[in-house]
Design an enzyme around this catalytic site. Structure first.
Site, PDB file in Angstrom:
ATOM      1  N   SER A 145     -12.579  32.069  38.490  1.00 28.85           N
ATOM      2  CA  SER A 145     -12.279  33.486  38.723  1.00 28.85           C
ATOM      3  C   SER A 145     -13.200  34.324  37.854  1.00 28.85           C
ATOM      4  O   SER A 145     -13.616  33.889  36.766  1.00 28.85           O
ATOM      5  CB  SER A 145     -10.825  33.789  38.337  1.00 28.85           C
ATOM      6  OG  SER A 145     -10.628  35.197  38.277  1.00 28.85           O
ATOM      7  N   TYR A 158      -3.896  32.682  32.809  1.00 28.04           N
ATOM      8  CA  TYR A 158      -4.621  32.449  34.070  1.00 28.04           C
ATOM      9  C   TYR A 158      -6.133  32.415  33.806  1.00 28.04           C
ATOM     10  O   TYR A 158      -6.828  31.507  34.289  1.00 28.04           O
ATOM     11  CB  TYR A 158      -4.282  33.561  35.065  1.00 28.04           C
ATOM     12  CG  TYR A 158      -5.075  33.506  36.353  1.00 28.04           C
ATOM     13  CD1 TYR A 158      -4.786  32.557  37.330  1.00 28.04           C
ATOM     14  CD2 TYR A 158      -6.126  34.395  36.601  1.00 28.04           C
ATOM     15  CE1 TYR A 158      -5.516  32.501  38.518  1.00 28.04           C
ATOM     16  CE2 TYR A 158      -6.854  34.349  37.780  1.00 28.04           C
ATOM     17  CZ  TYR A 158      -6.550  33.398  38.736  1.00 28.04           C
ATOM     18  OH  TYR A 158      -7.272  33.336  39.911  1.00 28.04           O
TER      19      TYR A 158
HETATM   20  N1  LIG Z   1      -7.485  36.287  45.585  1.00 28.35           N
HETATM   21  C1  LIG Z   1      -8.231  36.570  44.533  1.00 28.35           C
HETATM   22  O1  LIG Z   1      -8.487  37.746  44.227  1.00 28.35           O
HETATM   23  C2  LIG Z   1      -8.817  35.470  43.691  1.00 28.35           C
HETATM   24  C3  LIG Z   1      -9.754  35.840  42.713  1.00 28.35           C
HETATM   25  C4  LIG Z   1     -10.289  34.836  41.905  1.00 28.35           C
HETATM   26  C5  LIG Z   1      -9.924  33.527  42.088  1.00 28.35           C
HETATM   27  N2  LIG Z   1      -9.003  33.200  43.045  1.00 28.35           N
HETATM   28  C6  LIG Z   1      -8.645  31.789  43.184  1.00 28.35           C
HETATM   29  O2  LIG Z   1      -8.947  31.397  44.504  1.00 28.35           O
HETATM   30  C7  LIG Z   1      -7.983  30.419  44.927  1.00 28.35           C
HETATM   31  C8  LIG Z   1      -7.333  30.872  46.232  1.00 28.35           C
HETATM   32  O3  LIG Z   1      -6.671  32.103  45.996  1.00 28.35           O
HETATM   33  P1  LIG Z   1      -5.910  32.903  47.178  1.00 28.35           P
HETATM   34  O4  LIG Z   1      -5.966  34.330  46.812  1.00 28.35           O
HETATM   35  O5  LIG Z   1      -6.404  32.449  48.480  1.00 28.35           O
HETATM   36  O6  LIG Z   1      -4.404  32.382  46.936  1.00 28.35           O
HETATM   37  P2  LIG Z   1      -3.117  32.485  47.900  1.00 28.35           P
HETATM   38  O7  LIG Z   1      -3.371  33.407  49.035  1.00 28.35           O
HETATM   39  O8  LIG Z   1      -1.976  32.752  46.980  1.00 28.35           O
HETATM   40  O9  LIG Z   1      -3.001  31.000  48.494  1.00 28.35           O
HETATM   41  C9  LIG Z   1      -2.756  29.962  47.594  1.00 28.35           C
HETATM   42  C10 LIG Z   1      -2.869  28.632  48.310  1.00 28.35           C
HETATM   43  O10 LIG Z   1      -2.691  27.605  47.331  1.00 28.35           O
HETATM   44  C11 LIG Z   1      -1.584  26.793  47.696  1.00 28.35           C
HETATM   45  N3  LIG Z   1      -0.915  26.365  46.470  1.00 28.35           N
HETATM   46  C12 LIG Z   1      -0.401  27.124  45.474  1.00 28.35           C
HETATM   47  N4  LIG Z   1       0.158  26.344  44.525  1.00 28.35           N
HETATM   48  C13 LIG Z   1       0.004  25.071  44.941  1.00 28.35           C
HETATM   49  C14 LIG Z   1       0.391  23.804  44.414  1.00 28.35           C
HETATM   50  N5  LIG Z   1       1.064  23.690  43.267  1.00 28.35           N
HETATM   51  N6  LIG Z   1       0.065  22.692  45.125  1.00 28.35           N
HETATM   52  C15 LIG Z   1      -0.610  22.790  46.292  1.00 28.35           C
HETATM   53  N7  LIG Z   1      -0.996  23.950  46.857  1.00 28.35           N
HETATM   54  C16 LIG Z   1      -0.677  25.072  46.183  1.00 28.35           C
HETATM   55  C17 LIG Z   1      -0.712  27.643  48.609  1.00 28.35           C
HETATM   56  O11 LIG Z   1       0.104  26.798  49.446  1.00 28.35           O
HETATM   57  P3  LIG Z   1       1.472  27.397  50.140  1.00 28.35           P
HETATM   58  O12 LIG Z   1       0.987  28.293  51.272  1.00 28.35           O
HETATM   59  O13 LIG Z   1       2.205  26.209  50.649  1.00 28.35           O
HETATM   60  O14 LIG Z   1       2.190  28.170  49.098  1.00 28.35           O
HETATM   61  C18 LIG Z   1      -1.808  28.408  49.371  1.00 28.35           C
HETATM   62  O15 LIG Z   1      -2.358  27.588  50.390  1.00 28.35           O
HETATM   63  C19 LIG Z   1      -6.988  30.252  43.775  1.00 28.35           C
HETATM   64  O16 LIG Z   1      -7.368  29.152  42.989  1.00 28.35           O
HETATM   65  C20 LIG Z   1      -7.163  31.535  42.995  1.00 28.35           C
HETATM   66  O17 LIG Z   1      -6.810  31.377  41.637  1.00 28.35           O
HETATM   67  C21 LIG Z   1      -8.445  34.134  43.860  1.00 28.35           C
END
Ligand SMILES: NC(=O)c1ccc[n+]([C@@H]2O[C@H](COP(=O)([O-])OP(=O)(O)OC[C@H]3O[C@@H](n4cnc5c(N)ncnc54)[C@H](OP(=O)(O)O)[C@@H]3O)[C@@H](O)[C@H]2O)c1
Length: 249
Positions: A145, A158
């Site tokens: 991130s 985080y």
């Molecule tokens: N969005 C942002 O602004 C952002 C910025 C920087 C980095 N990131 C990183 O990018 C990645 C994706 O983020 P996102 O925004 O797409 O997140 P999201 O929309 O919250 O989706 C999270 C995904 O991870 C799965 N997940 C969560 N906890 C889990 C666990 N313990 N075991 C297996 N699967 C799990 C969820 O499954 P379920 O659907 O079954 O819950 C879902 O498929 C993350 O690592 C996040 O930290 C995101």
């Protein structure tokens, strides 16, 4: 493999692929001809809806449930995915959680929960998948991130977990380089997903205004970076974390 389907015949495991950035990554790979195993934790309806939506794609897709903080669950998911698709060429770990707390309210259970999913999960997944990857040719892509580079108040745990992910990509690239497997990470800024819906409701306008490119990032802004890192053109990049935040940092 063809120009229009550069990933034809390749097998990709996208963990956290049911929603958000991971789902955009799944769609992108499926559109480029890959077979995709989608990992999710609990929301099977969203994972299955994505599979149904991609039924007409060139490659096959199938959803697999596993909590990445649970070693046995990871082993089972990887074994099931390999039984279905034969091997895993590319691992993308998009599973992550981002609870924020001020210093005064952080406790051990909170720290363990974040590190178990974001850090331990990344390590265990990598361990489980490497034996099924082509050597040379395997590709591993994690999600760090922007906050790992410039944390904000209340994001300490985080942000530290994502700094660990960037370091894991760097360190595992040294171990897996001799096998011809690359390991990289993408570090997004704020991307519009379920993870950021509350933040965007509160501060979306301020975030957009402070972003040089003048808008909020979308999952599609990130998916192409992942497919590039997984492509043969990126074979000489390993151990890096690619910052993609619209110019904020
Ligand atoms: N969005 C942002 O602004 C952002 C910025 C920087 C980095 N990131 C990183 O990018 C990645 C994706 O983020 P996102 O925004 O797409 O997140 P999201 O929309 O919250 O989706 C999270 C995904 O991870 C799965 N997940 C969560 N906890 C889990 C666990 N313990 N075991 C297996 N699967 C799990 C969820 O499954 P379920 O659907 O079954 O819950 C879902 O498929 C993350 O690592 C996040 O930290 C995101």
């Amino acid at each position: 493999m063809t120009e229009t389907n550069p990933f034809e015949g390749k097998v990709v495991l996208v963990v956290g692929g049911s929603r958000g950035i991971g789902a955009a990554v799944v769609r992108k790979f499926a559109g480029l001809g890959a077979h995709v195993a989608i990992g999710y934790r609990t929301r099977s309806h969203e994972a299955e809806a994505l599979v149904a939506d991609l039924a007409a794609a060139r490659g096959r897709t199938k959803a697999f449930m596993a909590d990445v903080s649970q070693p046995e669950a990871i082993d089972l998911m990887v074994r099931d995915a390999v039984a279905e698709f034969g091997r895993i060429d590319i691992l993308v770990n998009s599973a992550g959680i981002n609870p924020y707390r001020p210093l005064g309210t952080i406790d051990a259970a909170f720290v363990r929960e974040v590190l178990d999913v974001n850090v331990l999960g990344t390590i265990l997944l990598t361990q489980a998948v490497v034996p099924y990857m082509p050597s040379p040719g395997g590709r591993i892509i994690y999600f760090a991130s922007r906050l790992a580079l410039s944390p904000l108040a209340t994001t300490a745990v985080y942000a530290a977990s994502k700094a660990a992910v960037a370091t894991l990509a760097h360190a595992f690239s040294k171990e897996l380089g001799p096998k011809g497997i690359t390991v990289n990470a993408v570090a997004p800024g704020v991307i519009e997903t379920d993870m950021t819906s509350a933040i965007l409701r509160e501060r979306g306008e301020a975030i957009r205004a402070s972003t040089p490119l003048g808008r909020i990032g979308t999952p599609d802004d990130i998916a192409g970076i992942v497919t590039f890192l997984a492509s043969s053109d990126a074979g000489w990049i390993t151990g890096r974390t690619i910052l993609a935040d619209g110019g904020v940092t």
